[in-house]
Structure formats: C-alpha cells, structure tokens
Design an enzyme around this catalytic site. Structure first.
Site, PDB file in Angstrom:
ATOM      1  N   ASP A 318       0.824  -1.209   0.000  1.00 64.57           N
ATOM      2  CA  ASP A 318       0.000   0.000   0.000  1.00 64.57           C
ATOM      3  C   ASP A 318       0.863   1.266   0.000  1.00 64.57           C
ATOM      4  O   ASP A 318       2.043   1.233   0.329  1.00 64.57           O
ATOM      5  CB  ASP A 318      -0.923   0.020   1.220  1.00 64.57           C
ATOM      6  CG  ASP A 318      -0.141   0.088   2.529  1.00 64.57           C
ATOM      7  OD1 ASP A 318       0.898  -0.593   2.636  1.00 64.57           O
ATOM      8  OD2 ASP A 318      -0.561   0.821   3.449  1.00 64.57           O
ATOM      9  N   GLU A 319       0.241   2.369  -0.379  1.00 64.62           N
ATOM     10  CA  GLU A 319       0.793   3.725  -0.229  1.00 64.62           C
ATOM     11  C   GLU A 319       2.233   3.862  -0.749  1.00 64.62           C
ATOM     12  O   GLU A 319       3.127   4.313  -0.032  1.00 64.62           O
ATOM     13  CB  GLU A 319       0.729   4.155   1.245  1.00 64.62           C
ATOM     14  CG  GLU A 319      -0.692   4.236   1.777  1.00 64.62           C
ATOM     15  CD  GLU A 319      -0.749   4.721   3.214  1.00 64.62           C
ATOM     16  OE1 GLU A 319      -1.629   5.537   3.525  1.00 64.62           O
ATOM     17  OE2 GLU A 319       0.085   4.273   4.035  1.00 64.62           O
ATOM     18  N   VAL A 320       2.439   3.482  -1.984  1.00 67.49           N
ATOM     19  CA  VAL A 320       3.775   3.597  -2.580  1.00 67.49           C
ATOM     20  C   VAL A 320       3.969   5.014  -3.113  1.00 67.49           C
ATOM     21  O   VAL A 320       3.149   5.526  -3.882  1.00 67.49           O
ATOM     22  CB  VAL A 320       3.951   2.565  -3.711  1.00 67.49           C
ATOM     23  CG1 VAL A 320       5.350   2.682  -4.321  1.00 67.49           C
ATOM     24  CG2 VAL A 320       3.722   1.151  -3.172  1.00 67.49           C
TER      25      VAL A 320
END
Length: 525
Positions: A318-320
């Site tokens: 997630d959230e790269v």
C-alpha cells in the site's frame, strides 16, 4: 451476571429471569434470550428444567482426549470460574463438564473446524467439538453462561460455529513497540471473543524490531533500541502462545513502501531522492531496479516463513510514493530501457510480481493490500485481497467478480477513537453487505475481516484498554449469525463482556456513561 447497575433498559433482573426459566423454550431467531454471551451463538435454545448449580472450587473439566492444548485450556477456565468470592447459597447439582473432541489433529489453518455443541441441564453438561480449537470456543461459551452471583447456569442447548473463517486482530509494533507480555494479553483477550487470526504488522517506516539471523543489522540498526526488539525466540513464543489459544499468526512485511527502517541496514535497498522521500526523508520506497533487492527479499522471506508456520504472509503493497521514483535518475533510465517511461504503475507491478514469484518459490500464499489488486498485478487465485480504504464495497465486489478471496478492515480501524460508545459504528459493519445483488458464491469469497489497531498513539500503557472491548463488536459480527445485529441487544452484553474482562484482570474500557463492575480492575502492586 456481570451487568452493571446503571440505566440499562435490559439489566440483571431480566437476565436473572432467563437464568431461572424452567418451562420456556425460546426460538433464537424470533426472540433471542438475553444471555451475556459475546459473540452470540448461531443456535441457542433454553431447555425445560431447573438451572444447574456449580461449586467453582470443585468443578471439573473432563475428557478422554490426551491433548495438551485442551488440558491447558481446562486450567485457564478453571481459574476463570474462581475469580469471584464464592458464597454457597444453593447445593451444587453439576459436578463437571464432559468434553468430547472428535479429531486428534492440532493443525490450525483458516479451514480448521471451530464448530461445537454445548448442552447443559441441571446435573449434566456435555461439550462436543470436531477439534480442540472448537472445544476452546465452547469452553469460553460455557464460562460466559456461569452466573457469578450464585453460580447457576441456565439449561441450554447450543450449536455454534463461525460465520466467517477469517476473524482477525491487527497490531502494529513498528510505530510503538509492544512487549511480548502485552501481546500475549491482547491475544488472550482475542480468544475470549473467538478471534482466530493475529495479523502482526511487525515492521514499518519507524522501526524494524524483528531480529533476523540472515540480516542481523536490520534490528540492530532499524529498531528503536536493543530493548525494543523481538528475538526469534520471542517470535516462536508468540506463535506457540497464539496456537494454544486457537489463533493463527500471520506476519506482515510491507513493501515496497513503508520501508525506511530497512534502509538503515541495507545500503542501496531504498530509492535515493533527497527531500522527496517518505516522511520528509531522503529515501523513499524500495528501489525496484536494483537486482540485489530481490536476493535480500528471497533470503529474508525464506527466514520469515521458517519462523511463522501460517500458510500466508501479508506482503503489504500500500501507499507507494511514486514521487521518489520520479526524482531518481537511475530509476528513470532503467524504466526507459525497459519500455516503462513515465508508467510508474508498471514499475510497481514489476516489483510486486518479482516479490510474488519469491513467495511462490517458497510455497506460501499471501495477502495483499487492495492497491496491489487495484493496479492489476497478476496475483495467484489463492491470494487474499485486504480492503482498507473507504471504497471497500467496490473493492470487495470487484475482487469477488474476479474470483479472488478478500477480507475487510476499512470500517474497523480501532485506532480512530471518538467520544462515547464508538463500538456501535464497528458493530454495524458487515463485510458481506458489499453488494445486495452479489451471488452466494461471490459472498462466500469474502472470508471475513480484521480489527486494525495501528500503533500511532498506543503502546504498552494503553493498548489493552483502547482495544477491548471495542474489538469485541466486530468479533461478534464475524462470528454470529447475520440477524444478530441489534445494537440495543448487544449493548448490555458487550458491557457484561467488558466486566468479565475486568474480572479476569484486563483494563477493558467502559462502554456506557456510568456504572460499575462487580469486580473492578486494580493495578497489581
């Protein structure tokens, strides 16, 4: 039972009346009896006859099973029965609970049966289960039936099993460290609400407390201090402790984002981008163009799968932060050479596919945050998609249509607190409500969900009270039948469950504005 004397509309007098019923047989679905059970069973009938009476000092749990796990559980529940002062008012009629376990297997996976039946009459009590873990669930229900004011139990016939296979508690030990002892307390409480998965978000940007023999510098340099680490002995201790309570431990090593703590020990592992990295740092996600990264991950995941026997590893995803990749000249050149210029979704997919190939080589399945699925990474049919954002209805619907299994956390972020009884909002969320027109087969692909306690503002001092009994609301949603969803019916039961936790030595927070527990919590000297 444990009900507080407050302005509840359904309090002890009603419960006492239920406990003393002698002739009424009640249909559960049309009019479920108010008993202090959390989670509420699938099927429960009040039987004709007098209530049972026990002497907790002499009461016995008996079984022909040789299971050490079962004998340990007997010890725990005998202790729970003896937490209150015993004043003999009625002669004991029930000397023991007979426990029959069909299978000798103690393997714990998502498919392990937790089914049980429990029948209590005035002078007999019989618990039958397919496995020792089903027996544990039945022992908890039996203990919750005991009225500790006079040690009576209503005559009941219960058939019970979980509605969802995956009923989890996620704990984050990177943002604030949680000691082994506190983790054990959290897992013990989780078993009281019949949760069966501990999702251990063990590392993240702030710290890397997991000690590795392959890469000892990861915890030596990535942890907050040498006192804030989990040795491999600690990990095995937690895994075995959880197993003894019917809980499967699934570790999460989230990449390529959320990896700042890794970089302290692994030069070249992260993407260098001065001023554009995670949390204002000079480094961002894992550098997917560095071939050495995959060698490190292969060795590390091989070690991790040796520590955690669960058939799944949570791989995050997630959230790269694409901004960091965009600022790195080497990444830009590599992308141009591989026909990816400007397509950072493709770069992320390249990385994720390499990681998934590593897991395939280790013969392990995996769970991924929803972004991995949303970005069309080629995940295996055995993968589980973990929804955590606000648009979870569409995520679960799309995953189901694509034939993938899924779990939900979006509406169960326990770290997001609000004034008052905020457990009610957790209680009203049901994973399989994602689409009213979903087929039965699509609904069955939703395996359940996970309470998420992110570690931003919790540590050893407050995580127990912040988690419990709030996590018991989703726990009931994941175990009990769909029609057991009335907040007013849950309200006195969750407070009873809270007081039961307090009596067992846990600082579970109140669920009402005013009231008290028969046995209050006090810090040990």
């Amino acid at each position: 039972h444990y009900f507080i004397q407050s302005n509840l509309r359904m309090t002890l007098p009603l419960l006492g009346a239920v406990c003393l019923l002698t002739t009424l047989t009640t249909s559960l679905q049309s009019n479920p009896p108010l008993l202090p059970l959390v989670p509420y069973p699938q099927h429960l009938d009040i039987l004709e006859g007098s209530p049972a009476v026990i002497d907790p000092r002499r009461f016995k749990f008996t079984s022909h099973s040789n299971s050490i796990l079962l004998q340990e559980a007997f010890g725990r529940y005998h202790k729970y029965l003896n937490l209150h002062d015993y004043v003999q008012e009625l002669p004991a009629t029930l000397p023991s609970l007979q426990v029959e376990v069909k299978s000798a297997s103690e393997e714990l996976v998502l498919e392990t049966s937790e089914n049980y039946t429990l029948t209590v009459t005035r002078d007999t009590a019989l618990l039958k289960a397919d496995t020792v873990f089903g027996a544990m669930r039945g022992l908890e229900t039996f203990s919750q039936l005991v009225n500790t004011l006079n040690y009576t139990l209503p005559p009941v016939d219960i058939t019970d099993y979980p509605r969802y296979k995956f009923r989890g508690l996620m704990l984050d030990t990177s943002r604030h460290y949680l000691s082994v002892g506190v983790l054990k307390h959290l897992l013990t409480a989780a078993s009281w609400s019949k949760l069966n998965v501990f999702h251990w978000h063990i590392v993240d940007d702030p710290s890397f407390p997991l000690c590795s023999t392959e890469f000892p510098e990861l915890c030596a340099r990535g942890a907050f201090s040498p006192n804030h680490v989990y040795s491999q002995e600690d990990v095995l201790d937690i895994v075995l402790f959880a197993h003894r309570h019917g809980i499967l431990v699934i570790p999460e090593l989230d990449t390529p984002g959320h990896t700042l703590s890794w970089g302290k020990a692994l030069p070249g592992f992260l993407t260098h981008c001065p001023g554009h990295g995670n949390i204002g740092a000079d480094y961002g996600p894992v550098d997917p163009t560095n071939e050495g990264v995959y060698s490190v991950l292969g060795r590390l995941f091989k070690e991790v799968t040796g520590l955690f026997p669960a058939p799944f590893v949570h791989l995050g995803g997630d959230e790269v932060n694409y901004g960091c990749w965009k600022q790195n000249a080497n990444v830009t050149a590599w992308m141009a050479a591989h026909n990816m210029t400007g397509n950072y979704d493709a770069l992320e997919n390249y990385y994720e596919q390499r990681v998934l190939d590593i897991m395939k080589s280790l013969n392990r399945n995996y769970i991924v945050w929803e972004e991995v699925f949303n970005h069309h990474v080629d995940i295996t049919p055995q993968s589980i998609v973990h929804a955590w954002k606000g648009d979870w209805h569409n995520v679960l619907a799309n995953a189901a249509k694509a034939g993938f299994r899924s779990i939900l956390s979006s509406c169960w972020y326990l770290n997001r607190i609000s004034y008052g009884s905020d457990w009610t909002k957790f209680y009203q969320c049901d994973p399989r409500s994602f689409n009213a027109s979903a087929t039965y087969e699509e609904q069955q692909l939703v395996l359940g969900g996970t309470n998420a306690m992110w570690g931003l503002y919790v540590d050893n001092t407050n995580v127990l009270s912040r988690t419990w009994p709030r996590a018991s609301a989703p726990a009931e949603r994941l175990w009990s039948p769909e029609y057991i969803k009335d907040v007013d019916f849950m309200a006195p039961r969750i407070e009873a469950h809270r007081c039961r936790m307090v009596a067992r030595g846990y600082p579970a927070e109140p669920t009402f504005k005013r009231g008290y527990c028969k046995k209050e919590f006090s810090w040990r000297k």
